[in-house]
Design a protein around this motif. Sequence first.
Motif, short mmCIF file in Angstrom:
data_model
loop_
_atom_site.label_atom_id
_atom_site.label_comp_id
_atom_site.label_asym_id
_atom_site.label_seq_id
_atom_site.Cartn_x
_atom_site.Cartn_y
_atom_site.Cartn_z
N GLU A 77 -60.19 8.85 27.19
CA GLU A 77 -61.07 7.80 27.68
C GLU A 77 -61.08 6.64 26.70
N VAL A 78 -60.75 5.46 27.22
CA VAL A 78 -60.67 4.25 26.40
C VAL A 78 -61.26 3.08 27.19
N ALA A 79 -62.18 2.37 26.58
CA ALA A 79 -62.76 1.15 27.17
C ALA A 79 -63.30 1.40 28.57
N GLY A 80 -63.94 2.55 28.76
CA GLY A 80 -64.54 2.85 30.05
C GLY A 80 -63.55 3.32 31.10
N LEU A 81 -62.29 3.55 30.70
CA LEU A 81 -61.26 4.03 31.62
C LEU A 81 -60.79 5.41 31.18
N ARG A 82 -60.41 6.20 32.14
CA ARG A 82 -59.88 7.53 31.87
C ARG A 82 -58.38 7.52 32.16
N PHE A 83 -57.57 7.72 31.11
CA PHE A 83 -56.12 7.74 31.25
C PHE A 83 -55.67 9.20 31.30
N SER A 84 -55.26 9.66 32.47
CA SER A 84 -54.78 11.03 32.64
C SER A 84 -53.26 11.02 32.70
N VAL A 85 -52.63 11.87 31.90
CA VAL A 85 -51.17 11.89 31.84
C VAL A 85 -50.62 12.59 33.07
N MET A 86 -49.85 11.86 33.86
CA MET A 86 -49.23 12.42 35.06
C MET A 86 -47.84 12.97 34.77
N LEU A 87 -47.10 12.24 33.94
CA LEU A 87 -45.73 12.65 33.65
C LEU A 87 -45.37 12.22 32.24
N ALA A 88 -44.95 13.18 31.44
CA ALA A 88 -44.49 12.91 30.08
C ALA A 88 -43.07 13.44 29.97
#
Length: 284
Positions: free
Chosen positions: A251-262
């Motif tokens: 979670e950064v700056a009110g956003l949730r970054f979920s990893v879909m593909l690495a």
Amino acid sequence: MQQHDREKDRRSLFERLVEFISPGPDSTDELIESLATAEQRELIEPESRVMLEGVIRMAGMSAGDVMVAVKRMDLLDINAPYEDLLNQVIDAGHSRFPVFEGSRENIIGVLMTKDLLKLQRAPELNLRTLLRPPVFVPESKGLNELLRDFRANRSHMAIVIDEFGKTAGLITIEDVLEEIVGEIEDEFDVGESDSGIFTLADGSQRVAGDAEIEAVNQAFGIHLPMDDFDTIGGFVAHELGRVPRRGEAVEVAGLRFSVMLARGGAVRWFKVTRAPDAAEMSGS
């Protein structure tokens, strides 16, 4: 009469196939275009087309194209205390780990996570006896050939070495298979986007790991710093302290970054939604 009808049906099918493939494609790009045409004509399913494209592209790729770079490899030190090994295994969450002695370049074996539990039950065991022989492959080894080797040897991991015999990275059978099925993750693209940001059907966004921070700021109305990092993938990795893995979220700056593909030790795609707290505040 029935026999005649069957013969006619066979000829008809053959003629349709000839019409489709003739003149034959002269390049990989033309072959992929032919697959797209086949999908449009409902000769193959969309999922089949995507997998076939993956197989075609994989034919021109090598281990060096897909490997996790040596600096991003999770390694275990043969001389580390058991508790340290256990904590590292739990934090990383892999099913197998390369093990080194002295220098990270000196890979002496591969440890299965489940085998580590044997030390807890029988501390008198020597960790070396639990190691499995490492498999080494050159960077130039083709993915098709590597996949055959994985299947033939029933191995799941290989250490990639460069032209000087030094460790360049590692590659797993999952990495190879993702080149075939991983592209299914990209099927919800709607047109092209220079910014690497796409709107999904559920209203969330899919953001490329190499999307520029400036583009992310503009798309989401936020103000992430642009001085130290150019891409959102680099910024998120810095916030987490390491490259996030598939399924992890930050979670950064009110956003949730979920990893879909690495892939290859870097995030290729994030799914971005409003963080729960931010969503509640905006809805109140």
